[in-house]
Design a protein around this motif. Structure first.
Motif, PDB file in Angstrom:
ATOM      1  N   PRO A   1       0.760  -1.167  -0.092  1.00  2.00           N
ATOM      2  CA  PRO A   1       0.010  -0.116  -0.024  1.00  2.00           C
ATOM      3  C   PRO A   1       0.783   1.151  -0.184  1.00  2.00           C
ATOM      4  O   PRO A   1       1.961   1.213   0.172  1.00  2.00           O
ATOM      5  CB  PRO A   1      -0.795   0.008   1.475  1.00  2.00           C
ATOM      6  N   SER A   2       0.272   2.458   0.097  1.00  2.64           N
ATOM      7  CA  SER A   2       0.834   3.763  -0.031  1.00  2.64           C
ATOM      8  C   SER A   2       1.486   3.736   1.171  1.00  2.64           C
ATOM      9  O   SER A   2       0.786   3.195   2.410  1.00  2.64           O
ATOM     10  CB  SER A   2      -0.066   4.768  -0.374  1.00  2.64           C
ATOM     11  N   GLN A   3       2.425   4.598   1.742  1.00  2.00           N
ATOM     12  CA  GLN A   3       3.161   4.702   3.084  1.00  2.00           C
ATOM     13  C   GLN A   3       1.994   5.385   4.114  1.00  2.00           C
ATOM     14  O   GLN A   3       1.766   4.863   5.048  1.00  2.00           O
ATOM     15  CB  GLN A   3       4.265   5.562   3.066  1.00  2.00           C
ATOM     16  N   PRO A   4       0.952   6.267   3.511  1.00  2.00           N
ATOM     17  CA  PRO A   4       0.070   7.034   4.388  1.00  2.00           C
ATOM     18  C   PRO A   4      -0.802   5.741   4.784  1.00  2.00           C
ATOM     19  O   PRO A   4      -1.164   5.649   6.109  1.00  2.00           O
ATOM     20  CB  PRO A   4      -0.590   7.990   3.754  1.00  2.00           C
ATOM     21  N   LEU A   5      -1.264   4.999   3.965  1.00  2.00           N
ATOM     22  CA  LEU A   5      -2.152   3.780   4.266  1.00  2.00           C
ATOM     23  C   LEU A   5      -1.571   2.857   5.182  1.00  2.00           C
ATOM     24  O   LEU A   5      -2.288   2.668   6.434  1.00  2.00           O
ATOM     25  CB  LEU A   5      -2.781   3.286   3.007  1.00  2.00           C
ATOM     26  N   GLU A   6      -0.400   2.418   5.095  1.00  4.12           N
ATOM     27  CA  GLU A   6       0.184   1.582   5.925  1.00  4.12           C
ATOM     28  C   GLU A   6       0.178   2.169   7.361  1.00  4.12           C
ATOM     29  O   GLU A   6       0.113   1.304   8.203  1.00  4.12           O
ATOM     30  CB  GLU A   6       1.493   1.089   5.150  1.00  4.12           C
ATOM     31  N   SER A   7       0.816   3.284   7.493  1.00  3.67           N
ATOM     32  CA  SER A   7       1.111   3.956   8.497  1.00  3.67           C
ATOM     33  C   SER A   7      -0.403   4.114   9.502  1.00  3.67           C
ATOM     34  O   SER A   7      -0.468   3.962  10.700  1.00  3.67           O
ATOM     35  CB  SER A   7       1.428   5.422   8.498  1.00  3.67           C
ATOM     36  N   ALA A   8      -1.438   4.304   8.790  1.00  4.31           N
ATOM     37  CA  ALA A   8      -2.701   4.576   9.325  1.00  4.31           C
ATOM     38  C   ALA A   8      -2.993   3.154   9.614  1.00  4.31           C
ATOM     39  O   ALA A   8      -3.878   3.005  10.862  1.00  4.31           O
ATOM     40  CB  ALA A   8      -3.783   5.098   8.283  1.00  4.31           C
ATOM     41  N   VAL A   9      -3.050   2.139   9.013  1.00  7.03           N
ATOM     42  CA  VAL A   9      -3.609   0.685   9.696  1.00  7.03           C
ATOM     43  C   VAL A   9      -2.623   0.445  10.832  1.00  7.03           C
ATOM     44  O   VAL A   9      -3.235  -0.048  11.656  1.00  7.03           O
ATOM     45  CB  VAL A   9      -3.202  -0.089   8.482  1.00  7.03           C
ATOM     46  N   PHE A  10      -1.358   0.573  10.898  1.00  8.99           N
ATOM     47  CA  PHE A  10      -0.507   0.251  12.000  1.00  8.99           C
ATOM     48  C   PHE A  10      -1.089   1.026  13.164  1.00  8.99           C
ATOM     49  O   PHE A  10      -1.263   0.550  14.178  1.00  8.99           O
ATOM     50  CB  PHE A  10       0.916   0.729  11.771  1.00  8.99           C
ATOM     51  N   GLY A  11      -1.370   2.424  12.960  1.00  7.75           N
ATOM     52  CA  GLY A  11      -1.659   3.011  14.042  1.00  7.75           C
ATOM     53  C   GLY A  11      -3.250   2.344  14.699  1.00  7.75           C
ATOM     54  O   GLY A  11      -3.767   2.701  15.701  1.00  7.75           O
ATOM     55  N   LEU A  12      -4.228   2.055  13.588  1.00  3.49           N
ATOM     56  CA  LEU A  12      -5.495   1.771  13.999  1.00  3.49           C
ATOM     57  C   LEU A  12      -5.066   0.557  14.732  1.00  3.49           C
ATOM     58  O   LEU A  12      -6.143   0.184  15.765  1.00  3.49           O
ATOM     59  CB  LEU A  12      -6.340   1.366  12.865  1.00  3.49           C
ATOM     60  N   LYS A  13      -4.312  -0.707  14.349  1.00  6.77           N
ATOM     61  CA  LYS A  13      -3.878  -1.582  15.390  1.00  6.77           C
ATOM     62  C   LYS A  13      -3.766  -1.316  16.588  1.00  6.77           C
ATOM     63  O   LYS A  13      -4.154  -1.874  17.835  1.00  6.77           O
ATOM     64  CB  LYS A  13      -2.786  -2.693  14.620  1.00  6.77           C
ATOM     65  N   SER A  14      -2.833  -0.410  16.828  1.00  5.02           N
ATOM     66  CA  SER A  14      -2.403   0.236  18.048  1.00  5.02           C
ATOM     67  C   SER A  14      -3.287   0.579  18.911  1.00  5.02           C
ATOM     68  O   SER A  14      -3.553   0.296  20.156  1.00  5.02           O
ATOM     69  CB  SER A  14      -1.108   1.105  17.983  1.00  5.02           C
ATOM     70  N   ILE A  15      -4.158   1.470  18.272  1.00  5.85           N
ATOM     71  CA  ILE A  15      -5.347   2.131  18.983  1.00  5.85           C
ATOM     72  C   ILE A  15      -6.223   1.081  19.357  1.00  5.85           C
ATOM     73  O   ILE A  15      -6.966   1.124  20.490  1.00  5.85           O
ATOM     74  CB  ILE A  15      -5.980   3.207  18.051  1.00  5.85           C
ATOM     75  N   PHE A  16      -6.805   0.005  18.655  1.00  2.00           N
ATOM     76  CA  PHE A  16      -7.433  -1.336  18.997  1.00  2.00           C
ATOM     77  C   PHE A  16      -6.945  -1.641  20.277  1.00  2.00           C
ATOM     78  O   PHE A  16      -7.995  -2.113  21.294  1.00  2.00           O
ATOM     79  CB  PHE A  16      -7.622  -2.008  17.989  1.00  2.00           C
ATOM     80  N   TRP A  17      -5.656  -2.117  20.368  1.00  8.33           N
ATOM     81  CA  TRP A  17      -5.164  -2.821  21.607  1.00  8.33           C
ATOM     82  C   TRP A  17      -5.129  -1.898  22.745  1.00  8.33           C
ATOM     83  O   TRP A  17      -5.599  -2.203  23.929  1.00  8.33           O
ATOM     84  CB  TRP A  17      -3.857  -3.349  21.306  1.00  8.33           C
ATOM     85  N   ASP A  18      -4.883  -0.715  22.563  1.00  2.00           N
ATOM     86  CA  ASP A  18      -4.982   0.519  23.725  1.00  2.00           C
ATOM     87  C   ASP A  18      -6.085   0.604  24.274  1.00  2.00           C
ATOM     88  O   ASP A  18      -6.549   0.472  25.610  1.00  2.00           O
ATOM     89  CB  ASP A  18      -4.436   1.660  23.112  1.00  2.00           C
ATOM     90  N   GLY A  19      -7.299   0.619  23.342  1.00  2.00           N
ATOM     91  CA  GLY A  19      -8.665   0.737  23.910  1.00  2.00           C
ATOM     92  C   GLY A  19      -9.051  -0.529  24.480  1.00  2.00           C
ATOM     93  O   GLY A  19      -9.840  -0.316  25.460  1.00  2.00           O
TER      94      GLY A  19
END
Length: 399
Positions: A115-133
């Motif tokens: 994917p594009s770098q912004p999309l990959e970064s956004a998905v990684f962030g969403l995974k981290s936010i999911f675990w955090d929540g």
């Protein structure tokens, strides 16, 4: 930031991760009974190995993209399960495992179709936010005695989630393709990762400290065999109850297991312990008042404080419990152990707990002297300063 700076930050992060993982592992060797500590130690080792895998090759290879991502997911799952265990809300591995499998599929898809770098970064962030929540939701359910450490740790996860929200917003900016901004984002990841790992270790250590303090307090107030209040805790808890209701009549029921030494001699101390535990369950299930305080007063003696209870009600309760004990044998080594109890009942108003206990003890002595397996009641009268017999034997008052 130069490549050397990134490399240096990676080495610092690795050193911090190893130090924290090692310290938690050493603590787990000392505090063997704290299961959550073992799980958190494993989580920090997984994070350290994940950082090593991703730092070894940042070009999206199998090692960094797949192995590193799986290790991070496993570390998050271990932290979550450790939190659940620590707070007494067990969580099966099944649900975290399903989440890990889903994230792994996404990562494999990214390797096949980059994917594009912004999309990959956004998905990684969403995974981290999911675990955090997920972890914050568990931490907010902490009992009062563990709340301070849990809230601090929850705050760390909230900050981590906010960091990835902010990073995701920045990654959507058109200038994301610029080398300077990309380098800045990489550097911020390293710095925040080091800080967050340190804060998490602090939060978990605080949670462990609170658990230790709480367990020590419980051990100081609770009898280890029966789980009841001990004598010191009972006296401490009873004083304010009686003081707040001085105008009411209160009752103390003092139980003594008849011929308990003979039980120990025949069945051994393990059999005696089984009898004490069975007796405790019988009292708890015997319909005692909700506000009553029950304690193992010493040896085979048990004390029940029933606030705001009249003499007639106290005697009725004592006789009911005595009958239930007589009809309910304990079981040890596949055989029943029949036993009985004598009960001394004391009631009075406007007096302290120790005087009620002394009166109940006198009534209990009379019950044992006149045949055992019976209830004897006395009234403690503060106006005359002496014990006055109310019913002898008390059980006959029920007929």
């Amino acid at each position: 930031m130069t490549g050397l700076d990134i490399h240096t930050l990676g080495i610092i992060g690795l050193a911090v991760g190893i130090a924290i993982a090692l310290s938690f592992s050493l603590m787990s060797l000392v505090l063997r009974g704290m299961a959550a500590l073992h799980v958190w130690a494993a989580a920090f080792w997984l994070l350290t190995f994940a950082g090593l895998a991703q730092g070894y090759d940042e070009n999206g290879s199998f090692l960094s993209a797949i192995v590193g991502s799986v290790l991070i997911a496993l570390a998050n799952a271990a932290m979550l399960i450790g939190i659940a265990m620590h707070l007494g809300h067990p969580l099966r591995w099944r649900w975290p495992a399903l989440v890990i499998a889903l994230f792994l599929l996404i990562q494999v898809g990214f390797m096949a179709w980059p994917p594009s770098q912004p999309l990959e970064s956004a998905v990684f962030g969403l995974k981290s936010i999911f675990w955090d929540g997920w972890m914050v939701l568990y931490l907010l359910r902490a009992p009062r005695e563990l709340r301070a450490g849990s809230l601090f740790t929850a705050l760390v996860f909230v900050i981590d989630a906010l960091f990835y929200v902010a990073r995701g917003l920045v990654s959507l900016h058109p200038e994301i393709e610029s080398p300077e901004l990309a380098s800045l984002l990489t550097t911020s990841n390293y710095l925040f990762g080091i800080l967050c790992t340190f804060l998490l270790s602090t939060g978990f250590t605080l949670m462990l400290s609170q658990r230790l303090v709480h367990d020590l307090r419980v051990a100081a107030n609770v009898d280890g065999l029966t789980g009841l209040l001990n004598r010191t805790a009972l006296l401490k808890a009873a004083a304010p109850v009686l003081q707040a209701n001085r105008e009411h009549t209160h009752a103390v029921l003092l139980f003594d297991l008849d011929h308990f030494k003979a039980i120990n001699d025949r069945w051994g101390h393990a059999g005696g312990d089984a009898v004490l535990q069975h007796f405790t369950r019988t009292l708890r299930d015997g319909g005692i008042p909700a506000r009553a305080l029950l304690s193992r007063y010493g040896g085979e003696e048990f004390l029940l404080l029933a606030p705001c209870t009249s003499a007639n009600v106290a005697v009725t309760l004592a006789e009911s419990l005595r009958t239930q004990v007589e009809r309910s044998p304990a079981h040890y080594a596949g055989e029943p152990i029949m036993f009985t109890t004598s009960v001394g009942v004391a009631t009075g108003a406007g007096i302290d707990i120790q005087r009620l206990i002394d009166t109940a003890d006198a009534a209990l002595y009379h019950a044992k002297r006149t045949g055992r397996d019976r209830v004897e009641a006395m009234v403690s009268d503060p106006t005359v300063g002496e014990r006055v017999s109310a019913a002898a034997p008390a059980a006959s008052a029920l007929t």
